[in-house]
Design an enzyme around this catalytic site. Structure first.
Site, PDB file in Angstrom:
ATOM      1  N   PRO A 235       0.826  -1.219   0.000  1.00  0.00           N
ATOM      2  CA  PRO A 235       0.000   0.000   0.000  1.00  0.00           C
ATOM      3  C   PRO A 235       0.856   1.263   0.000  1.00  0.00           C
ATOM      4  O   PRO A 235       1.908   1.301   0.638  1.00  0.00           O
ATOM      5  CB  PRO A 235      -0.793  -0.097   1.316  1.00  0.00           C
ATOM      6  CG  PRO A 235      -0.679  -1.496   1.752  1.00  0.00           C
ATOM      7  CD  PRO A 235       0.555  -2.078   1.153  1.00  0.00           C
ATOM      8  N   GLY A 236       0.387   2.253  -0.717  1.00  0.00           N
ATOM      9  CA  GLY A 236       1.009   3.581  -0.655  1.00  0.00           C
ATOM     10  C   GLY A 236       2.304   3.721  -1.413  1.00  0.00           C
ATOM     11  O   GLY A 236       3.044   4.678  -1.227  1.00  0.00           O
ATOM     12  N   THR A 237       2.605   2.773  -2.312  1.00  0.00           N
ATOM     13  CA  THR A 237       3.886   2.863  -3.019  1.00  0.00           C
ATOM     14  C   THR A 237       3.767   3.611  -4.346  1.00  0.00           C
ATOM     15  O   THR A 237       4.738   3.704  -5.082  1.00  0.00           O
ATOM     16  CB  THR A 237       4.461   1.452  -3.276  1.00  0.00           C
ATOM     17  OG1 THR A 237       3.402   0.599  -3.685  1.00  0.00           O
ATOM     18  CG2 THR A 237       5.110   0.893  -2.037  1.00  0.00           C
ATOM     19  N   GLY A 238       2.586   4.090  -4.661  1.00  0.00           N
ATOM     20  CA  GLY A 238       2.465   4.957  -5.838  1.00  0.00           C
ATOM     21  C   GLY A 238       1.850   4.290  -7.054  1.00  0.00           C
ATOM     22  O   GLY A 238       2.029   4.786  -8.170  1.00  0.00           O
ATOM     23  N   THR A 240      -1.440   3.926  -7.832  1.00  0.00           N
ATOM     24  CA  THR A 240      -2.501   4.777  -8.370  1.00  0.00           C
ATOM     25  C   THR A 240      -1.892   6.046  -8.971  1.00  0.00           C
ATOM     26  O   THR A 240      -2.323   6.513 -10.026  1.00  0.00           O
ATOM     27  CB  THR A 240      -3.504   5.132  -7.259  1.00  0.00           C
ATOM     28  OG1 THR A 240      -3.828   3.934  -6.573  1.00  0.00           O
ATOM     29  CG2 THR A 240      -4.749   5.757  -7.809  1.00  0.00           C
ATOM     30  N   GLU A 457      12.956  -0.871  28.458  1.00  0.00           N
ATOM     31  CA  GLU A 457      13.525  -0.285  27.229  1.00  0.00           C
ATOM     32  C   GLU A 457      15.046  -0.396  27.225  1.00  0.00           C
ATOM     33  O   GLU A 457      15.654  -0.634  26.174  1.00  0.00           O
ATOM     34  CB  GLU A 457      13.096   1.177  27.074  1.00  0.00           C
ATOM     35  CG  GLU A 457      11.605   1.401  26.862  1.00  0.00           C
ATOM     36  CD  GLU A 457      11.034   0.652  25.668  1.00  0.00           C
ATOM     37  OE1 GLU A 457      11.786   0.310  24.741  1.00  0.00           O
ATOM     38  OE2 GLU A 457       9.823   0.364  25.678  1.00  0.00           O
ATOM     39  N   HIS A 460      15.940  -3.787  25.920  1.00  0.00           N
ATOM     40  CA  HIS A 460      15.938  -3.868  24.451  1.00  0.00           C
ATOM     41  C   HIS A 460      17.219  -3.249  23.884  1.00  0.00           C
ATOM     42  O   HIS A 460      17.864  -3.818  23.004  1.00  0.00           O
ATOM     43  CB  HIS A 460      14.762  -3.068  23.871  1.00  0.00           C
ATOM     44  CG  HIS A 460      13.439  -3.763  23.979  1.00  0.00           C
ATOM     45  ND1 HIS A 460      13.244  -5.046  23.563  1.00  0.00           N
ATOM     46  CD2 HIS A 460      12.232  -3.329  24.427  1.00  0.00           C
ATOM     47  CE1 HIS A 460      11.970  -5.382  23.764  1.00  0.00           C
ATOM     48  NE2 HIS A 460      11.338  -4.357  24.293  1.00  0.00           N
TER      49      HIS A 460
HETATM   50  P1  ATP Z   1      -2.880   1.476  -2.408  1.00  0.00           P
HETATM   51  O1  ATP Z   1      -2.346   0.189  -2.859  1.00  0.00           O
HETATM   52  O2  ATP Z   1      -3.083   1.539  -0.938  1.00  0.00           O
HETATM   53  O3  ATP Z   1      -4.048   1.973  -3.208  1.00  0.00           O
HETATM   54  P2  ATP Z   1      -1.078   3.029  -3.977  1.00  0.00           P
HETATM   55  O4  ATP Z   1       0.153   2.253  -4.250  1.00  0.00           O
HETATM   56  O5  ATP Z   1      -2.072   3.101  -5.068  1.00  0.00           O
HETATM   57  O6  ATP Z   1      -1.726   2.559  -2.621  1.00  0.00           O
HETATM   58  P3  ATP Z   1      -0.969   5.847  -4.216  1.00  0.00           P
HETATM   59  O7  ATP Z   1      -2.404   6.123  -3.990  1.00  0.00           O
HETATM   60  O8  ATP Z   1      -0.498   5.892  -5.614  1.00  0.00           O
HETATM   61  O9  ATP Z   1      -0.610   4.469  -3.548  1.00  0.00           O
HETATM   62  O10 ATP Z   1      -0.072   6.833  -3.355  1.00  0.00           O
HETATM   63  C1  ATP Z   1      -0.576   7.615  -2.301  1.00  0.00           C
HETATM   64  C2  ATP Z   1       0.172   8.901  -2.195  1.00  0.00           C
HETATM   65  O11 ATP Z   1       1.525   8.663  -1.833  1.00  0.00           O
HETATM   66  C3  ATP Z   1       0.263   9.650  -3.493  1.00  0.00           C
HETATM   67  O12 ATP Z   1      -0.829  10.496  -3.664  1.00  0.00           O
HETATM   68  C4  ATP Z   1       1.550  10.429  -3.354  1.00  0.00           C
HETATM   69  O13 ATP Z   1       1.314  11.628  -2.643  1.00  0.00           O
HETATM   70  C5  ATP Z   1       2.393   9.553  -2.477  1.00  0.00           C
HETATM   71  N1  ATP Z   1       3.361   8.759  -3.257  1.00  0.00           N
HETATM   72  C6  ATP Z   1       3.433   7.424  -3.289  1.00  0.00           C
HETATM   73  N2  ATP Z   1       4.444   7.019  -4.086  1.00  0.00           N
HETATM   74  C7  ATP Z   1       5.000   8.129  -4.600  1.00  0.00           C
HETATM   75  C8  ATP Z   1       6.094   8.376  -5.491  1.00  0.00           C
HETATM   76  N3  ATP Z   1       6.794   7.401  -6.030  1.00  0.00           N
HETATM   77  N4  ATP Z   1       6.381   9.653  -5.794  1.00  0.00           N
HETATM   78  C9  ATP Z   1       5.681  10.667  -5.251  1.00  0.00           C
HETATM   79  N5  ATP Z   1       4.651  10.508  -4.405  1.00  0.00           N
HETATM   80  C10 ATP Z   1       4.315   9.253  -4.055  1.00  0.00           C
END
Ligand code: ATP
Length: 688
Positions: A235-238, A240, A457, A460
Site C-alpha cells: 500500500p502507498g507505493t504509488g 494509483t 527499554e 531492548h
Molecule cells: P494502495 O495500494 O493503498 O491503493 P497506492 O500504491 O495506489 O496505494 P498511491 O495512492 O499511488 O498508492 O499513493 C498515495 C500517495 O503517496 C500519493 O498520492 C503520493 O502523494 C504519495 N506517493 C506514493 N508514491 C509516490 C512516489 N513514487 N512519488 C511521489 N509521491 C508518491
C-alpha cells in the site's frame, strides 16, 4: 488521436422521449382517474329546491350528510335514476346521486325528519340517513397514501443507487459502469515528473503510453501490443499515482474505476458493468482502462469458503475474463490494474493475453526516498540546511504515501510552533509521530512505572547493541506515545533474505525487555505483550514456514495462496504438538540467552536505565558511550560503505568524507550523532 474520441456532448444531449418523470406522471394521473371512476357512479349537483323535491317525491332512498364538507349526497331510487332531470346519463351502470350544499347538519336532520313524516303519511318508504365526517381529500389520501409513499420510496432508492444522478440516474441505470473518464478536456494533471523513483515501473508504463501513441512502430515488426499490465505492490507505493500519471501523459482517453465499483446489491450488475465499461472503452479506443484494487473482483474462483456468497463476484470476474480476451490485441484498449494482493488473484486473470505484464512497485530504496522527499518538499518552505539524504536514511521502510505524510506533518508541526520554515527537528517529530503515534506527556505515570518502563527499554537497547544481527539503535524513549508506554527506534538493514541467526537475534532483542524485567525487577509485567506476540510469530514462522526446526526440517505448512486448506490443517495432531514444542523451545532459548546477556552486562544496563529515568530519551551515542563500539558493527557497515561509494560514483550522494552526520535531533531540540554508517531509518519500534 482526438478524432477518435467520440463527441460525448452530442450523445449526452439525446434525451429519451419518455423519461422516468413522464412515467411517474402518467401513473399518478391514472390513479386519480381510477379513484374518481372506480365504481362508475354518477353525481349531479343540484340546488336545494331540486334536492328537496326529489326527496319529498320519493326519488331518494338514502342521504349521506358529509358534515365537514357541508354537502349532502342523495342516492336515487331506481325510478329517480331514470328521471333525466336528476341524472345526465340514465342508461349507465352504477349508483346515481344528486348532491347539494346544506345549511347545517342539524337543520338537515330536521328537514329529513319532516320529509320522512310526509313520506310515511303518503305510504312511501322512509329515507335512510347516514352522517360522514371526511372530506374528499382525506379519503383520497387514505386511498392513495400507501401507493404514493411506495412510489416516492422507489424514486428515492433508485436515485441513491445511481449516486444522485438526476434524470440520467435511477434504478434503471444501475448496470452502467461508473468509470471516470479523463480525456484531453478533462485531463489528469499528474505527470511522470510527479512520480519520484520507481524507475523500472516508470519505464514499463511509459512504454504502454508509447504503444498507444505509435502502435505501428511495434505492429510493423509483427509485435502484438500488450493487452494489460498489473501494478503490484504494498500500500502507498504509488501505483494509483503512476496510473494517474499515465492518464496525464497518454493523450488518449483514460477510464478509471475501482474494483469495488463493480459490486452492487443486485445480482448480475457486476457483469453488466464490466460489459458496459468495455463497451465504452471500445468506443473510445485507443484508450486506457484503469481498475484500482482489482482484487475486489479478481480473487481466485471456486475455493472461497464463503458458501455461495461469492457467486456474484465470480460472475463479474468471468465477464472480465471474457471481455479481456474478447477483443483483438491491436484494437488499442490497454487495461492497467493495481493491487496489493497479486497472490489472491485468479490465475486466469494473470495469464499472458490478459495481463501480459506484472509491474512490481516496491517500497522505495534510499535514492527513491530522496527523490520522493524532493517531490513532496517542492511546495514546502524548508530550512536551507535541511539534509534530504539524512531524511531518506531516517525513513527506511516508509512507503511514498508515508513520506508524503511526513512532509505534511512536519509542515503542520512547524506552523503550530509559529516557525517561518520547516526545520530538521520538525521532520524528526513528524517521523516519531507517524511511527509511534502522538506523544502523550500528560499520561500520568508513577515513579515505579517509569522505573520499570526504563528497565524494559534499556533491556531492548542493551541486547540490540550486543548481538550480531541486532538492529542499530536510533533512540530509546520512555515518553508514552500512541498506545505504547515507551519505544526503541532501530534502523534495520535492508535485507532480502534473513539467515536463521538473524531471526533468532531478532527474537532475542524482542525478549530483551521482558528479560530485563525478570532479571532486574524480580517480576514481569503486562507491558511486553506486543513483544511476545511478535516473537512468537517469528518462532512459529521459523517452524511452520521456513523449515528451520531440526525436528521438522525443510517443511512448509503455509499456504501462500490462501486457498488450499480451508478449515483443515495440513498436518497431523502429532505434528501439531511437535510444532508447539519447537516454538516453545526456540522462544525459551532466546529468552534464556537474553537473560544471560543482561546478567553479564548488568552494570551497563542499569546505567542506561538510570539515564532514561533521568532524561526520558537517549540516543545512539549515549548507548555507544555506555556499551562501547558495537562488536558486530563491521558487517553492516561494510555493506553500507560499499553502497555509499557506489551511490557517490553515480553522483547521487556526496562522497562519504563530505557527509555531515551530526544532525539527528529529537522533538525537544537536542542534538546528537546518528549511527553514521548505517542506513539509519525509523522502522516500527519495538513498542511496549
Ligand atoms: P494502495 O495500494 O493503498 O491503493 P497506492 O500504491 O495506489 O496505494 P498511491 O495512492 O499511488 O498508492 O499513493 C498515495 C500517495 O503517496 C500519493 O498520492 C503520493 O502523494 C504519495 N506517493 C506514493 N508514491 C509516490 C512516489 N513514487 N512519488 C511521489 N509521491 C508518491
Amino acid at each position: 488521436m482526438s478524432a477518435l474520441i467520440p463527441n460525448n456532448k452530442k450523445r449526452g444531449n439525446k434525451k429519451p422521449l419518455l423519461n422516468m418523470y413522464w412515467m411517474y406522471g402518467i401513473i399518478i394521473l391514472s390513479l386519480i382517474g381510477l379513484y374518481y371512476f372506480q365504481d362508475g357512479s354518477q353525481t349531479k349537483e343540484v340546488d336545494w329546491t331540486e334536492f328537496e323535491k326529489a326527496a319529498t317525491e320519493g326519488y331518494v332512498e338514502k342521504i349521506v350528510v358529509l358534515s365537514q364538507n357541508g354537502i349532502a349526497e342523495g342516492y336515487l331510487t331506481p325510478e329517480g335514476a331514470k328521471a333525466e332531470k336528476f341524472v345526465d346519463n340514465p342508461t349507465s351502470d352504477g349508483d346515481k346521486k344528486i348532491e347539494c350544499t346544506i345549511p347545517s347538519a342539524e337543520k338537515m336532520q330536521d328537514k329529513i325528519d319532516a320529509w320522512n313524516a310526509a313520506l310515511v303519511a303518503a305510504g312511501k318508504p322512509e329515507i335512510k340517513v347516514n352522517y360522514e365526517k371526511g372530506s374528499d381529500l382525506m379519503k383520497f389520501f387514505w386511498f392513495f397514501g400507501p401507493i404514493l409513499v411506495f412510489i416516492f420510496f422507489m424514486v428515492y432508492m433508485s436515485k441513491r443507487m445511481a449516486g444522485g444522478g438526476g434524470a440520467q440516474g435511477g434504478i434503471f441505470n444501475v448496470a452502467k459502469s461508473k468509470a471516470k473518464v479523463f480525456d484531453k478536456n478533462n485531463g489528469s494533471t499528474v505527470t511522470f515528473k510527479d512520480v519520484a523513483g520507481l524507475a523500472e515501473a516508470k519505464v514499463e508504463v511509459e512504454e504502454i503510453v508509447e504503444f498507444l501513441k505509435n502502435p505501428q512502430r511495434y505492429t510493423e515488426l509483427g509485435a502484438k501490443i500488450p493487452k494489460g499490465a498489473l501494478l503490484v505492490g504494498p500500500p502507498g507505493t504509488g501505483k494509483t499515482l503512476l496510473a494517474k500519471a499515465v492518464a496525464g501523459e497518454a493523450d488518449v482517453p483514460f477510464l478509471s474505476m475501482s474494483g469495488s465499483d463493480f459490486v452492487e446489491m443486485f445480482v448480475g450488475v457486476g457483469a453488466a458493468r464490466v460489459r458496459d465499461l468495455f463497451k465504452q472503452a471500445k468506443e473510445k479506443a485507443p484508450c486506457i482502462v484503469f481498475i484500482d484494487e482489482i482484487d475486489a473482483v479478481g480473487r481466485a474462483r471456486g475455493k472461497n469458503p464463503n458458501m455461495g456468497s461469492n457467486d456474484e463476484r465470480e460472475n463479474t470476474l468471468n465477464q472480465m475474463l471474457t471481455e479481456m480476451d474478447g477483443f483483438g490485441s491491436n484494437n488499442g484498449v490497454i487495461i492497467l490494474a493495481a493491487t496489493n494482493r497479486a497472490d489472491m488473484l485468479d490465475k486466469a486473470l494473470l495469464r499472458p493475453g490478459r495481463f501480459d505484464r506484472q509491474i512490481y512497485v516496491d517500497l522505495p530504496e534510499l535514492t527513491d526516498r530522496m527523490e520522493i522527499f524532493n517531490v513532496h518538499l517542492r511546495n514546502i518552505k524548508v530550512a536551507a540546511d535541511l539534509d534530504v539524504e539524512q531524511l531518506a536514511r531516517q525513513t527506511q521502510g516508509f512507503s511514498g504515501a508515508e513520506i508524503a505524510n511526513v512532509c505534511n506533518e512536519a509542515a503542520l508541526i512547524a506552523a503550530r510552533n509559529n516557525k517561518q520554515e520547516v526545520e530538521w527537528n520538525d521532520f524528526m517529530a513528524a517521523i516519531d509521530r507517524i511511527v509511534g503515534g502522538l506523544e502523550k506527556r500528560s499520561r500520568i505515570i508513577t515513579d515505579d512505572e517509569k522505573f520499570s518502563i526504563a528497565t524494559h527499554e534499556a533491556g531492548h537497547a542493551t541486547i540490540g547493541w550486543l548481538i550480531e544481527y541486532g538492529d542499530p539503535l536510533v533512540k530509546v524513549t520512555i515518553v508514552p506515545r500512541g498506545r505504547a508506554l515507551g519505544a526503541a527506534w532501530y534502523a534495520p538493514e535492508e535485507r532480502q533474505i534473513m539467515p536463521t541467526q538473524a531471526l533468532l537475534d531478532k527474537m532475542c532483542g524482542l525478549l530483551g525487555g521482558r528479560a530485563a524485567e525478570e532479571v532486574f525487577l524480580g517480576q514481569v509485567g503486562t507491558g511486553a505483550s506486543n513483544d511476545l506476540e511478535r516473537c512468537t510469530k517469528i518462532a512459529r514462522a521459523m517452524v511452520m514456514m521456513y523449515g528451520m526446526s531440526p525436528q521438522l526440517p525443510n517443511l512448509n505448512y503455509n499456504d501462500s495462496t490462501g486457498q488450499e486448506y480451508g478449515f483443515t490443517k495440513p498436518f497431523s495432531e502429532g505434528t501439531a504438538s511437535v510444532i508447539d514444542q519447537e516454538v516453545m523451545r526456540i522462544v525459551n532459548e532466546q529468552y534464556e540467552r537474553a537473560k544471560a546477556i543482561l546478567r553479564e552486562h548488568a552494570a551497563q544496563h542499569n546505567k542506561l536505565r538510570d539515564m532514561l529515568v533521568e532524561r526520558e530519551v537517549i540516543f545512539h551515542d549515549d548507548v555507544q558511550g555506555v556499551l562501547g563500539e558495537r562488536p558486530w558493527k563491521s558487517r553492516t557497515d561494510e555493506i553500507m560503505e560499499i553502497n555509499r561509494k557506489e551511490e557517490a560514483k553515480k553522483g547521487l550522494l556526496p562522497p562519504p568524507d563530505q557527509k555531515d552526520d551530526s544532525k539527528i535531533g529529537d522533538d525537544k531540540g537536542e542534538e546528537t550523532g546518528s549511527d553514521e554508517d548505517d542506513d539509519a531509518g525509523t522502522p516500527p519500534p519495538f513498542n511496549k
